[in-house]
Scaffold this active site. Structure first.
Site, PDB file in Angstrom:
ATOM      1  N   LYS A  66       0.900  -0.956  -0.029  1.00  0.00           N
ATOM      2  CA  LYS A  66      -0.090   0.062   0.070  1.00  0.00           C
ATOM      3  C   LYS A  66       0.837   1.054   0.024  1.00  0.00           C
ATOM      4  O   LYS A  66       1.901   1.157   0.802  1.00  0.00           O
ATOM      5  CB  LYS A  66      -0.788  -0.011   1.192  1.00  0.00           C
ATOM      6  CG  LYS A  66      -1.792   1.131   1.191  1.00  0.00           C
ATOM      7  CD  LYS A  66      -2.923   0.872   2.466  1.00  0.00           C
ATOM      8  CE  LYS A  66      -3.764   2.219   2.334  1.00  0.00           C
ATOM      9  NZ  LYS A  66      -4.958   2.197   3.669  1.00  0.00           N
ATOM     10  N   SER A 141      -9.830   2.275   2.440  1.00  0.00           N
ATOM     11  CA  SER A 141      -8.934   2.917   1.680  1.00  0.00           C
ATOM     12  C   SER A 141      -7.844   2.128   0.808  1.00  0.00           C
ATOM     13  O   SER A 141      -7.229   2.697  -0.136  1.00  0.00           O
ATOM     14  CB  SER A 141      -8.152   4.070   2.394  1.00  0.00           C
ATOM     15  OG  SER A 141      -7.483   3.414   3.407  1.00  0.00           O
ATOM     16  N   SER A 165     -10.317  -0.098   6.777  1.00  0.00           N
ATOM     17  CA  SER A 165      -9.621   0.045   5.283  1.00  0.00           C
ATOM     18  C   SER A 165      -9.253  -1.252   4.629  1.00  0.00           C
ATOM     19  O   SER A 165      -8.661  -1.154   3.542  1.00  0.00           O
ATOM     20  CB  SER A 165      -8.529   1.177   5.239  1.00  0.00           C
ATOM     21  OG  SER A 165      -9.038   2.449   5.212  1.00  0.00           O
TER      22      SER A 165
HETATM   23  N1  GLN Z   1     -13.369   4.448   5.743  1.00  0.00           N
HETATM   24  C1  GLN Z   1     -12.879   4.908   6.885  1.00  0.00           C
HETATM   25  C2  GLN Z   1     -12.456   6.468   7.168  1.00  0.00           C
HETATM   26  O1  GLN Z   1     -12.625   6.888   6.106  1.00  0.00           O
HETATM   27  C3  GLN Z   1     -11.435   4.083   7.216  1.00  0.00           C
HETATM   28  C4  GLN Z   1     -10.253   4.484   6.777  1.00  0.00           C
HETATM   29  C5  GLN Z   1      -9.133   3.699   7.234  1.00  0.00           C
HETATM   30  O2  GLN Z   1      -9.286   2.462   7.762  1.00  0.00           O
HETATM   31  N2  GLN Z   1      -8.093   3.882   6.677  1.00  0.00           N
HETATM   32  O3  GLN Z   1     -11.963   6.899   7.862  1.00  0.00           O
END
Ligand code: GLN
Length: 457
Positions: A66, A141, A165
């Site tokens: 990532k 994400s 995410s």
């Molecule tokens: N979708 C969640 C957010 O927007 C989690 C993001 C993540 O885990 N990095 O905060």
């Protein structure tokens, strides 16, 4: 194994992964590739094997990083314009451990900028397409990492999970995704989002691969003082009797096919002699609100370091220092990054701190206690990961609240620090993957992975 026994060479494996990466180029999985360095590392491993030297447990295995994991080869952008041009002098601890075992990073995967999002549409570089339906989102994400594994480009990929995410994109693409116990793996060298909920984990196609990756990467790191001593490798596998179902997560808010998949998995478990117990966790309805106070507060603090002076991007043509900060932050951040910085500074501001941040911190303690109580009634919990399967590209991107609702069932785990494993649970009639998540008490990661094998038909 096949590499050590000379059945296949590391170079041929890496070449095959690179070929697939090119074949699936239009899914937009990668932000940048690492071809030359990957081939050179593979050649080195083959040479070691030819000389009869010992190689690591992941020797020659191609993987994807990532793009928020720092390492000196190539740029680390975290999906953001703000970090373009940044070549890190340091290597994330997780990456170091994987490389020490011979794993080879072939490229860096697409993600929502600074990991803010649930669809990868907040990436400065444009969205990644879902592996099962190119008109739908990959989840986020860590969308690029999930699709890299689902399409079979690499054996595994790294992810970071602050509020879902890893688990949500894993479920949108029909693979395994683990958010470990908070502190099980090191956060050192990963671009910080919300430090009290960030967890480093993986995407794999099997529980066995997940176990191997955790056994390699778990453990205390002097560079991250929140890491726990390695409990993973000394864990005894727990004898599971009761699996809990959360009553509040079984209603019309959740897609009918996901509820059906949950019911089927419960029946499967019952047929194997496990007891299914319905548990009440009324405090979880506050988890999303609590998360969207605590997380932006930490984001506002973590992102304040990007000012155009120290890292990556710097706006041109500013007249003075204040102008440089303003223009850099205006041009370098995505709208979602700015929204979170503003919410975060608001909830931390002197007039509102008690009403928002402090209240949220107290509610977080109640959520932690509620999980403790739940695990006195059952060994593990089985829930949906998100209320729906992959949605259409563009469907929620202009509606932040709709996007935040995606995280309804994932964020409470991060607030409580407990582990969650997304597991594939079939497909709906349209062929979209459905995922469920197994949740366990802190430090039960190994047992959770082991138990997930019972759910694979
Ligand atoms: N979708 C969640 C957010 O927007 C989690 C993001 C993540 O885990 N990095 O905060």
């Amino acid at each position: 194994m096949r590499i050590a026994s000379k059945e296949v060479s590391a170079v041929s494996l890496v070449k095959e992964a690179l070929r697939k990466a090119h074949e699936f180029e239009d899914y937009h999985v990668f932000i940048s590739m690492n071809e030359e360095a990957a081939l050179a590392q593979a050649a080195e491993i083959d040479a070691k094997i030819a000389r009869g030297e010992k190689v690591g447990r992941l020797a020659g295995v191609p993987f994807a990083l990532k793009d928020n994991y720092l390492s000196p080869d190539g740029e680390t952008t975290a999906g953001a314009h703000m970090l373009q041009g940044l070549t890190s002098p340091i290597t994330a601890t997780v990456v170091e451990k994987l490389k020490a075992e011979g794993a080879i990073a072939i490229g860096r995967t697409n993600m929502d900028a600074f990991a803010h999002g649930s669809s990868t549409e907040n990436s400065y570089f444009g969205p990644t397409l879902n592996s099962a339906d190119r008109e739908r989102v990959a989840g986020g994400s860590s969308g690029g990492s999930a699709v890299a594994v689902a399409l079979g480009i690499v054996e595994f990929a790294t992810g970071s999970d602050t509020g879902g995410s890893i688990r949500q994109p894993a479920s949108f693409n029909g693979i395994y995704g683990l958010k470990p116990t908070y502190g099980a793996t090191s956060r050192y060298g990963v671009v910080a989002m919300a430090s009290s909920t960030d967890c480093m984990g993986f995407f794999t196609k099997t529980p066995e691969d997940m176990d191997l990756l955790m056994s390699i990467t778990a453990g205390q790191d002097p560079k991250d003082l929140t890491t726990l001593p390695d409990y993973y490798n000394s864990s005894e596998v727990k004898k599971v009797k009761r699996v809990g179902i959360i009553k509040d997560f079984d209603n019309e808010v959740v897609d009918a096919d996901i509820r059906k998949a949950l019911k089927e998995k419960c029946e499967l478990l019952e047929s194997k002699g496990y007891e299914i117990v319905k548990i009440e966790m009324p405090t979880l309805k506050y988890a999303l609100a609590v998360y969207y106070i605590i997380q932006p507060a930490e984001v506002a603090s973590n992102l304040s370091r990007y000012d155009g002076v120290r890292y990556g991007f710097r706006s041109k043509d500013s007249k003075d220092l204040d102008g440089l900060y303003e223009n850099t932050r205006d041009e370098g951040f995505m709208p979602e990054n700015k929204r979170r910085i503003m919410i975060g500074n608001f909830v931390l501001s002197s007039g509102f701190y008690d009403a928002y941040f402090l209240k949220a911190a107290k509610a977080r303690t109640l959520i932690i206690k509620e999980y403790e109580k739940a695990f006195s009634e059952c060994d593990f919990i089985l829930t949906p990961v998100s209320p729906n399967p992959a949605f259409r590209l563009g469907e929620k991107v202009d509606d932040p609240v709709a996007m935040y609702l995606e995280d309804l069932m994932s964020v409470s785990l991060n607030l409580a620090g407990v582990p969650g494993l997304a597991i594939p649970a079939g497909k709906n009639a349209a062929g979209l993957p459905i995922g469920l998540q197994l949740v366990g008490p802190r430090r039960s990661d190994k047992s959770l992975i082991e138990f997930s094998k019972e759910l694979a038909k």
